[in-house]
Design a protein around this motif. Sequence first.
Motif, PDB file in Angstrom:
ATOM      1  N   GLN A  63       1.049   0.579 -12.147  1.00 51.92           N
ATOM      2  CA  GLN A  63       1.858   0.954 -11.480  1.00 51.92           C
ATOM      3  C   GLN A  63       1.309   1.615 -10.127  1.00 51.92           C
ATOM      4  O   GLN A  63       0.129   1.874  -9.917  1.00 51.92           O
ATOM      5  N   THR A  64       2.082   1.445  -9.301  1.00 50.90           N
ATOM      6  CA  THR A  64       1.763   1.941  -7.555  1.00 50.90           C
ATOM      7  C   THR A  64       1.649   3.471  -7.663  1.00 50.90           C
ATOM      8  O   THR A  64       2.547   4.315  -8.217  1.00 50.90           O
ATOM      9  N   HIS A  67       4.778   5.418  -3.719  1.00 48.87           N
ATOM     10  CA  HIS A  67       5.632   4.184  -3.428  1.00 48.87           C
ATOM     11  C   HIS A  67       6.066   4.392  -1.877  1.00 48.87           C
ATOM     12  O   HIS A  67       6.908   3.759  -1.223  1.00 48.87           O
ATOM     13  N   TYR A  75      -2.378   3.215  -2.069  1.00 47.56           N
ATOM     14  CA  TYR A  75      -2.347   1.650  -2.647  1.00 47.56           C
ATOM     15  C   TYR A  75      -3.010   1.657  -3.927  1.00 47.56           C
ATOM     16  O   TYR A  75      -2.968   0.618  -4.869  1.00 47.56           O
ATOM     17  N   THR A  77      -3.506   2.416  -7.921  1.00 45.28           N
ATOM     18  CA  THR A  77      -2.738   2.297  -9.085  1.00 45.28           C
ATOM     19  C   THR A  77      -3.031   3.083 -10.402  1.00 45.28           C
ATOM     20  O   THR A  77      -4.280   3.505 -10.462  1.00 45.28           O
ATOM     21  N   GLU A 163      10.386  -0.199  -9.701  1.00 49.61           N
ATOM     22  CA  GLU A 163       9.634  -1.235  -9.584  1.00 49.61           C
ATOM     23  C   GLU A 163       9.275  -1.834 -11.145  1.00 49.61           C
ATOM     24  O   GLU A 163       9.419  -3.067 -11.174  1.00 49.61           O
TER      25      GLU A 163
END
Length: 417
Positions: A63-64, A67, A75, A77, A163
């Motif tokens: 997952q980021t 967002h 960036y 995760t 997402e």
Amino acid sequence: MDQRLVMQLLLPCLLVLVFIRCASSEHWQIPELSMSMRTSSIMISDSTYDELPPDEEIHFYTQTLDHFNYRPESYATFQQRYVINSKYWGGVNNNSPIFVYMGSETSIIGVAASGGFMTDNAPYFKALIHRYYGDSVPFKEADQNASTLGYFSSTQALADYAELIINLKKNLSAENCPVIVFGGSYGGMLATWFRLKYPHIALGALASSAPILYFDDITPQNGYHVIVTKDYKEASESCYNTIRESWSEIDKVGADPGGLNLLSQRFNTCKPLDSTKELKDNLGLLYVIVAQYDAPPDYPVTKICDAIDELPEGADILSRISAGFAAALNITFRETGCKNVVDLKPSKMSRWQWQTCTEMVMPIGYHENETMFQSNPFDLNKFIKNCQNLFGVTPRPHWITTEFGGHVSCIYTNYLF
């Protein structure tokens, strides 16, 4: 207008109603504490359940972290845990619906293991996630502070869902399968907001016990505790009166020399009481928890009132309240020996406390004679000071709402995609 054209226009809305109509909360219990408890949060951990039901599968999604920003660190995760169950899913060829339950302020294992609501409404495919709860934590415990917790918000969580859902549908070649989001309590707030903010992803939302209007004086501050009071008054008028009269009696006894020791003995607490407030806070906490989950077949509010009312005639208020206290703890925490008094002091590790301190400021309070509880008005200045002491941040209320709703706006909204 041609009748067939009318039905075609209404179909998107009717799809939502169909799923809502088949929903039943009869077996649904959400393992989380009352939304009204601003100073504490008791969560069901993974250890409460040995394992998931056989049809549930754990997965992880990369997952980021952020967002909404474009700094290099945004960036980053993290591994976000989610659970899926595709046993009853009709599949891509049938364009079968995808049901997504929006996890709330607890581990998803407890929800997946205890929730029967969605499994009662097959066919479905479901997923449950929420950042910063359970194992979906971007930063190690030692690294968590106001800076790292800054990525912890309902807005980021909603983007997580967007997402992940898009990714799941793509991997399953299920782009044409409609998504219905579900949630209860805080998860219900997320489901409602998700439908508002991402209508191109979710065709509909079913939110249970979602206090989306408990902000900014939209709802009376005493609204929650008025309903709790109503539960007890309907169960037993004498029980209600006993609880109302108990607060001043506890203060009166506690003010006498040796009074706190006497209260500790009368309520059989596992450690001596430090103050009458400690006891009263615990009683109030138990009353609202029991009322919030006052479901068949146990009906715990009735059981507490029975314990209070069934003592012989002439029993004093403290004896009756202590009997109710024991019944409440036995119902809620299965305690049968000495009675633990929960430490209600705010903790830096309370995830829900962070959320209420930063964005979801709910002005919950009540004055004398409005409820069966002792007066406890909401004090924004005190609330702000508490949040500053805990996290070094000042609350910045933010939530998603809609300012208008036009005629047949459901139709136009659904036709956006």
